[in-house]
Design a protein around this motif. Structure first.
Motif, PDB file in Angstrom:
ATOM      1  N   ASN A  25       0.877  -1.171   0.000  1.00  0.00           N
ATOM      2  CA  ASN A  25       0.000   0.000   0.000  1.00  0.00           C
ATOM      3  C   ASN A  25       0.907   1.211   0.000  1.00  0.00           C
ATOM      4  OD1 ASN A  25      -1.806   2.066   0.452  1.00  0.00           O
ATOM      5  ND2 ASN A  25      -2.420   1.370   2.499  1.00  0.00           N
ATOM      6  N   PRO A  26       0.884   2.061  -0.988  1.00  0.00           N
ATOM      7  CA  PRO A  26      -0.075   2.185  -2.097  1.00  0.00           C
ATOM      8  C   PRO A  26       0.317   1.421  -3.349  1.00  0.00           C
ATOM      9  CG  PRO A  26       1.433   4.044  -2.164  1.00  0.00           C
ATOM     10  CD  PRO A  26       1.853   3.185  -0.987  1.00  0.00           C
ATOM     11  N   THR A  27       1.354   0.577  -3.262  1.00  0.00           N
ATOM     12  CA  THR A  27       2.017   0.105  -4.481  1.00  0.00           C
ATOM     13  C   THR A  27       1.483  -1.213  -5.031  1.00  0.00           C
ATOM     14  OG1 THR A  27       3.688  -0.588  -2.899  1.00  0.00           O
ATOM     15  CG2 THR A  27       4.189   1.342  -4.205  1.00  0.00           C
ATOM     16  N   GLY A  28       0.749  -1.981  -4.233  1.00  0.00           N
ATOM     17  CA  GLY A  28       0.031  -3.143  -4.751  1.00  0.00           C
ATOM     18  C   GLY A  28       0.863  -4.361  -5.118  1.00  0.00           C
ATOM     19  N   GLN A  29       2.182  -4.331  -4.878  1.00  0.00           N
ATOM     20  CA  GLN A  29       2.984  -5.510  -5.229  1.00  0.00           C
ATOM     21  C   GLN A  29       2.862  -6.596  -4.155  1.00  0.00           C
ATOM     22  OE1 GLN A  29       3.988  -3.192  -3.396  1.00  0.00           O
ATOM     23  NE2 GLN A  29       6.038  -3.437  -2.534  1.00  0.00           N
ATOM     24  N   VAL A  30       3.044  -7.864  -4.549  1.00  0.00           N
ATOM     25  CA  VAL A  30       3.044  -8.988  -3.606  1.00  0.00           C
ATOM     26  C   VAL A  30       4.466  -9.552  -3.587  1.00  0.00           C
ATOM     27  CG1 VAL A  30       2.070 -11.260  -3.077  1.00  0.00           C
ATOM     28  CG2 VAL A  30       0.608  -9.477  -4.057  1.00  0.00           C
ATOM     29  N   MET A  46      -5.580  -2.765  -2.739  1.00  0.00           N
ATOM     30  CA  MET A  46      -6.790  -2.123  -3.289  1.00  0.00           C
ATOM     31  C   MET A  46      -6.486  -0.879  -4.103  1.00  0.00           C
ATOM     32  SD  MET A  46      -9.391  -2.387  -0.041  1.00  0.00           S
ATOM     33  CE  MET A  46     -10.125  -3.977   0.395  1.00  0.00           C
ATOM     34  N   TYR A  47      -5.219  -0.759  -4.569  1.00  0.00           N
ATOM     35  CA  TYR A  47      -4.828   0.528  -5.142  1.00  0.00           C
ATOM     36  C   TYR A  47      -4.012   0.379  -6.405  1.00  0.00           C
ATOM     37  CZ  TYR A  47      -5.697   1.094  -0.208  1.00  0.00           C
ATOM     38  OH  TYR A  47      -6.260   1.001   1.026  1.00  0.00           O
ATOM     39  N   LEU A  48      -4.092   1.416  -7.239  1.00  0.00           N
ATOM     40  CA  LEU A  48      -3.119   1.617  -8.311  1.00  0.00           C
ATOM     41  C   LEU A  48      -2.332   2.869  -7.953  1.00  0.00           C
ATOM     42  CD1 LEU A  48      -5.543   0.795 -11.201  1.00  0.00           C
ATOM     43  CD2 LEU A  48      -3.467  -0.508 -10.654  1.00  0.00           C
TER      44      LEU A  48
END
Lengths: 547, 547
Positions: free
Chosen positions: A295-300, A462-464
């Protein structure tokens, strides 16, 4: 009045001076200011620049109350320093627009404000999971359990579960303060859920239930930070709870940059470099905060990367603060969530090897129960005397709210195959998650089509967080408006479309780059219109400012 | 191992030294230690003395984890300094006894632990108000509102009220984060309730809804305290949330003593004296905390006294922090609750004259919804720029829980004459309040019959705070056991009877006097047995230690 204006101006100057003449101010890695540094005015924190821009009206408001004892220069400077852009300036403007829209519809080129600033799924129409709400209603008004009509209104497993929960609460009293860590039986359920998730044991005595994840983060910052000499390694970009909490507790944020080019990669070499820099500047780094999914980057994160992070914390003697609130939110088949505890245990590290705090929340996942304020932290690797101090601080606030506690136990122990609710529960859960994945993909593709915008995929969360390559003319216009270029862009977007996003500077970013955070949460039927509005706005913005 | 033990001992010594060699340590008014000062060991804070007494086992616990990075001497010393006896040592012992009782019933002269340590009514069998829980259940599972069977299960006004509340929540989403101050429509209801109570206007924009009163108190301490040079005037005895919060925020507690002989009278001359003492010691006093009705002391202030307090704050430029959570708990016909805002407004003081924060909670009153964690603070007399800072800090934590918000609106706008629930609501409310008054009287009379015990009446709140005149031999025995005399007494009481009370030193008291706090909350049918057990224990204690 004149005397007051001078006084007020002095306060602002003093405040700015306090920020700029901080004893450690020359360390870029310590600065809590956004990295954008030219022109000078724009380097003020979001809130301060807001004060500057609206100070005349506030001066008169203050002036008429000038005999009152509390003023900006008498309050705690840590409060002044703290920033939280997710509910900052842009959202305040949006709220005013929303009010004005009610009576003044024709004045705007849009019908409604769409809040893409915050991970708040139910505010945008996501429905709660029925089973969870059934159990909650039964526990709220337990007299229902004695009525035969209840069986026609509720699933049979929700009734069973409500009884089970009530049996775990001393005196069945859902209106009583619980144990400071939360109701023991509910912690048992959570520990069992962690075990089922990880395949390694979990101890209910390690669980501290909290009103959402935020109070848990504050509690750990309070424990670990004694002064500005104590540092916390935080990703950049980061969720601003971390910078806000570090500022409020008077510590130093030690940034490590995620690599946008490699899909927001977290490099151990970068961690080492920043740790060494901090050490050489007299900072004792106490902990490493990792947000996974980001968050905010969305990577796993990959398992290998996680193992390296665990080893880094072990070698450097850092507490690993693992923000795992998006653990259910993974949208791509090639990635999977693994808790840091599972990773550490699978490496053979036990209770005595690694100091780990995992934060979980009921606000995210497929449940999105933000308003219920539930969550927990699982604390492992702390000595009993330190745990006693954590318990004491938890006790001062008595306990987290019981509805949130119940929901936290439910998200970690949902219906099982064979239960009356199981099929509808799975349908609701998968409907939400697959729709989120679809929305993430659609928005990502739309953003990548826009001139000068590049957007990594949202593997999770939950973000782009697209990067906007702004033309020089737009940067100059922002400068003239005494705001940062990304804030300038986001304000223009709001005013043109009613879409609320958060400027990247609220999360920090590599100096000279500009981003915004946009949630993937509007309902599917709204996505095409959002894409159109966004595309149209961006085109006209670029037409206006293209060099 | 040996090296570690030495290190650990050093930590304990350092910790003790930090407390005792505090730069301002010689000022009695600043000391956060209990006032009892001889013998030296007993002057350590409650938690530290506990650490000392059990340090050997903890040392070995720590020893086996000695490679872990977080130790007592590396954590924030403010956390170490903070104390909270309401859930401290005695309660920990009680919890262990309760566990042991399950399997080891014959080992104890009692069947159950009776928790009189904390104002937690529903844990002792008080039933929640039906109407409140009906509304809560309907708002938790809104699908119920579409079912015709619901009309047979719920009162008609609870259904109406649930609809009304849902209409006030954007998108009817009770699972969404709300506005940082709480849902606007619910704040409207609270403001209307305050107006009806006081006869003076209230503004919903002045309301900040909180998870119980405690987070509101923390928020104000965070705002007002920058360093140990900032002082907060607090009553002695006080509710230890105040001392804990001041310690956690690094400020100085400036005590003012309530006069036990005049029924815990609050004298302006005492406030002035302590304020002057603090000033002459370099402390800037920022605020005056007043608890009315009193906790742990149970007195209800007179209107005249309240007017003097308001004038004192106005003259001295202090924020008045009014803890009014027991506003519904007044048990004597000659006293009545008046909010400080009503008093200030009735004196002609408006928004620009007095800086006032009123705390209210859903945990107390006749509702006792402790576990739901709801409450609010009403903030008046702050300039808009300072309010903006309070809003920002509230935003970092997003919002308080919605169930608590709903309950807070309900306690400020309960059923009215003519409503379907009105009669049962009034019967429940009056049943609880009149029973509390009866229990307070019975316990007070019983305590006053005991040798060496004097007890002021509980005019309000939920506690008795009797003074115990302990024999020299008991004081010497406590000294030998390295504990304070009142803790010694309370431990003996617990071990003999299973009754849990809190030693007066947890609230502070005039040096050389000893007290304990006992709630009036056990159900009426339990009171005679409690009186018997208490009387019997006290007699044998005095027989053992009488000089």
């Amino acid at each position: 009045m004149r005397r007051f204006v001078i006084g007020q101006a002095k306060n602002l100057i003093d405040q700015s001076r306090r920020q700029h003449l901080h004893p450690l101010k020359n360390l870029r890695l310590l600065s809590l200011l956004p990295p954008f540094s030219a022109p000078p005015d724009s380097s003020l924190p979001v809130f301060s620049s807001r004060l500057l821009s609206s100070s005349s009206s506030e001066m008169s408001a203050s002036d008429s109350s000038s005999s009152l004892p509390v003023t900006l220069d008498s309050i705690n400077p840590k409060v002044l320093k703290c920033e939280y852009a997710v509910r900052g300036e842009i959202v305040n403007i949006a709220q005013k627009l929303q009010e004005d829209l009610k009576t003044n519809k024709d004045a705007y080129p849009f019908d409604e404000i769409i809040y893409c600033n915050i991970g708040n799924p139910q505010s945008l129409g996501q429905q709660p999971i029925t089973f969870f709400r059934e159990v909650l209603a039964l526990c709220s008004h337990t007299a229902l359990l004695d009525e035969s009509a209840t069986h026609g209104l509720f699933s049979s497993d929700s009734i069973e579960r409500a009884w089970k929960i009530l049996d775990q609460i001393p005196g069945k009293a859902t209106g009583a303060y619980s144990h400071s860590q939360g109701i023991k039986g509910l912690r048992d359920a959570i520990a069992a859920g962690i075990e089922a998730r990880d395949g390694f044991p979990a101890d209910p005595n390690d669980i501290f239930m909290t009103d959402g994840a935020s109070p848990g983060v504050h509690m750990m910052m309070q424990l670990l930070i004694s002064s500005e000499k104590d540092g916390i390694l935080c990703p950049i970009p980061q969720y601003p709870l971390y910078s806000a909490s570090i500022a409020l507790h008077g510590g130093s944020l030690v940034p490590y940059y995620l690599d946008e080019a490699s899909g927001w990669g977290l490099e151990i070499s970068e961690l080492k470099k920043q740790l060494e820099d901090a050490k050489s500047n007299g900072i004792t780094v106490r902990a490493l905060a990792v947000i996974n999914p980001g968050n905010p980057t969305g990577q796993v994160l990959s398992e290998e990367n996680q193992r390296d992070i665990v080893n880094f914390c072990k070698e450097e003697g850092l507490v690993l603060l693992a923000d795992e609130v998006y653990q259910e939110n993974v949208y791509v088949p090639d990635k999977k969530f693994h808790s840091f505890k599972k990773i550490a245990r699978s490496m053979g590290y036990g209770e005595k090897d690694v100091c780990l705090v995992s934060f979980q929340s009921i606000s995210k996942g497929y449940y999105g129960e933000c308003g219920k304020r539930g969550g927990y932290m699982e604390i492992t690797g702390f000595t009993s005397d330190v745990r006693e101090q954590i318990y004491k601080v938890a006790s001062v606030n008595l306990c987290s709210n019981i509805s949130g506690q119940i929901l936290a136990s439910l998200v970690m122990s949902p219906p099982k195959p064979g239960d009356d609710s199981y099929e509808s529960y799975i349908a609701e859960k998968e409907g939400i998650l697959s729709s989120l994945a679809k929305r993430a993909k659609t928005l990502e593709e739309a953003l990548n089509k826009l001139e000068g915008i590049t957007c990594n995929r949202a593997e999770g969360a939950m973000y782009l967080f697209p990067c906007i390559h702004l033309p020089e003319k737009a940067i100059a216009a922002a400068e003239a408006a005494k705001t940062s270029p990304d804030t300038f862009y986001c304000k223009r977007l709001l005013n043109a479309t009613g879409i609320v996003v958060v400027p990247g500077s609220g999360f920090r970013q590599v100096p000279g780059t500009w981003h915004f955070r946009c949630t993937i949460l509007p309902q599917e039927d709204k996505i095409p219109a959002i894409v159109n509005r966004l595309t149209e706005f961006h085109k006209s913005f670029m037409d206006e400012f293209r060099n």
